[in-house]
Design an enzyme around this catalytic site. Structure first.
Site, PDB file in Angstrom:
ATOM      1  N   ASP A  30       0.950  -1.184  -0.087  1.00 42.14           N
ATOM      2  CA  ASP A  30       0.077   0.024  -0.024  1.00 42.14           C
ATOM      3  C   ASP A  30       0.942   1.300  -0.006  1.00 42.14           C
ATOM      4  OD1 ASP A  30      -3.307   0.505   0.990  1.00 42.14           O
ATOM      5  OD2 ASP A  30      -1.840   2.219   1.089  1.00 42.14           O
ATOM      6  N   ASN A  86     -12.819  -3.618   1.903  1.00 46.11           N
ATOM      7  CA  ASN A  86     -13.946  -2.398   2.152  1.00 46.11           C
ATOM      8  C   ASN A  86     -14.780  -2.247   0.808  1.00 46.11           C
ATOM      9  OD1 ASN A  86     -12.789  -1.360   4.512  1.00 46.11           O
ATOM     10  ND2 ASN A  86     -11.267  -0.345   3.520  1.00 46.11           N
ATOM     11  N   GLN A  93     -14.847   2.239   0.719  1.00 46.79           N
ATOM     12  CA  GLN A  93     -14.100   1.945  -0.208  1.00 46.79           C
ATOM     13  C   GLN A  93     -13.534   2.830  -0.946  1.00 46.79           C
ATOM     14  OE1 GLN A  93     -15.715  -0.988  -3.195  1.00 46.79           O
ATOM     15  NE2 GLN A  93     -13.842  -1.024  -4.235  1.00 46.79           N
ATOM     16  N   VAL A  95     -11.043   2.689  -3.888  1.00 43.89           N
ATOM     17  CA  VAL A  95     -10.547   2.475  -5.002  1.00 43.89           C
ATOM     18  C   VAL A  95     -11.680   1.476  -5.420  1.00 43.89           C
ATOM     19  CG1 VAL A  95      -8.588   1.482  -6.482  1.00 43.89           C
ATOM     20  CG2 VAL A  95      -8.196   2.823  -4.716  1.00 43.89           C
ATOM     21  N   HIS A  99     -10.071  -5.063  -3.697  1.00 39.22           N
ATOM     22  CA  HIS A  99      -8.711  -5.366  -2.932  1.00 39.22           C
ATOM     23  C   HIS A  99      -8.996  -5.846  -1.548  1.00 39.22           C
ATOM     24  CE1 HIS A  99      -9.557  -1.182  -2.766  1.00 39.22           C
ATOM     25  NE2 HIS A  99      -9.166  -1.002  -1.570  1.00 39.22           N
ATOM     26  N   HIS A 101      -6.880  -5.802   1.963  1.00 44.41           N
ATOM     27  CA  HIS A 101      -5.851  -5.411   2.598  1.00 44.41           C
ATOM     28  C   HIS A 101      -5.153  -6.443   3.671  1.00 44.41           C
ATOM     29  CE1 HIS A 101      -7.017  -0.985   2.329  1.00 44.41           C
ATOM     30  NE2 HIS A 101      -7.901  -1.319   1.895  1.00 44.41           N
TER      31      HIS A 101
END
Ligand code: AMP
Ligand code: ZN
Length: 116
Positions: A30, A86, A93, A95, A99, A101
């Site tokens: 990240d 998310n 969220q 983006v 994804h 994390h």
């Protein structure tokens, strides 16, 4: 998707700090880490979020989860980690390319959410 930042990372148009890649998934650090270990794992195929996922997406989600421990340990979180996905506005969220994390490090990441 041509205007998706994470698709651009998959296609090499935007650089990333890659930590794992295979034919289906990509993992990279990240850009603004929240913990000493903070890796994002994404499907190479554009999937916006779990809100639009279909049963056909299940194998890639399984792979993301099944690879999480190996990725976390390789980055220095060998005694556990947390995964977070998310989704949408309520999930926070930012983006809109799904994804996962992976957050961790040498120390516990702390409490999950404050109780109501
Ligand atoms: P989320 O709020 O779950 O959508 O998280 C988006 C995450 O993407 C944030 O933790 C950002 O720091 C991270 N991020 C955004 N752009 C990049 C990038 N180019 N490379 C790596 N991480 C990024
Ligand atoms: Zn995308």
């Amino acid at each position: 998707m041509s205007d998706c930042i994470f698709c651009k990372i998959v296609n090499g148009g935007i650089p990333c700090s890659k930590v794992y890649e295979d034919e289906d998934i990509l993992a990279f650090n990240d850009i603004a880490p929240a913990r000493p270990v903070h890796v994002l794992v994404i499907p190479k195929k554009h999937i916006s979020s779990l809100m639009t996922a279909t049963p056909e997406d299940a194998p890639v989600f399984g792979k993301m989860l099944a690879k999480a421990n190996e990725i976390a340990a390789s980055q220095g979180s060998s005694d556990g980690f947390r995964v977070i996905i998310n989704n949408g506005r309520v999930g926070g969220q930012e983006v809109p390319h799904l994804h996962m994390h992976i957050v961790g490090g040498p120390d516990p990441v702390g409490p999950m959410l404050k109780k109501l």
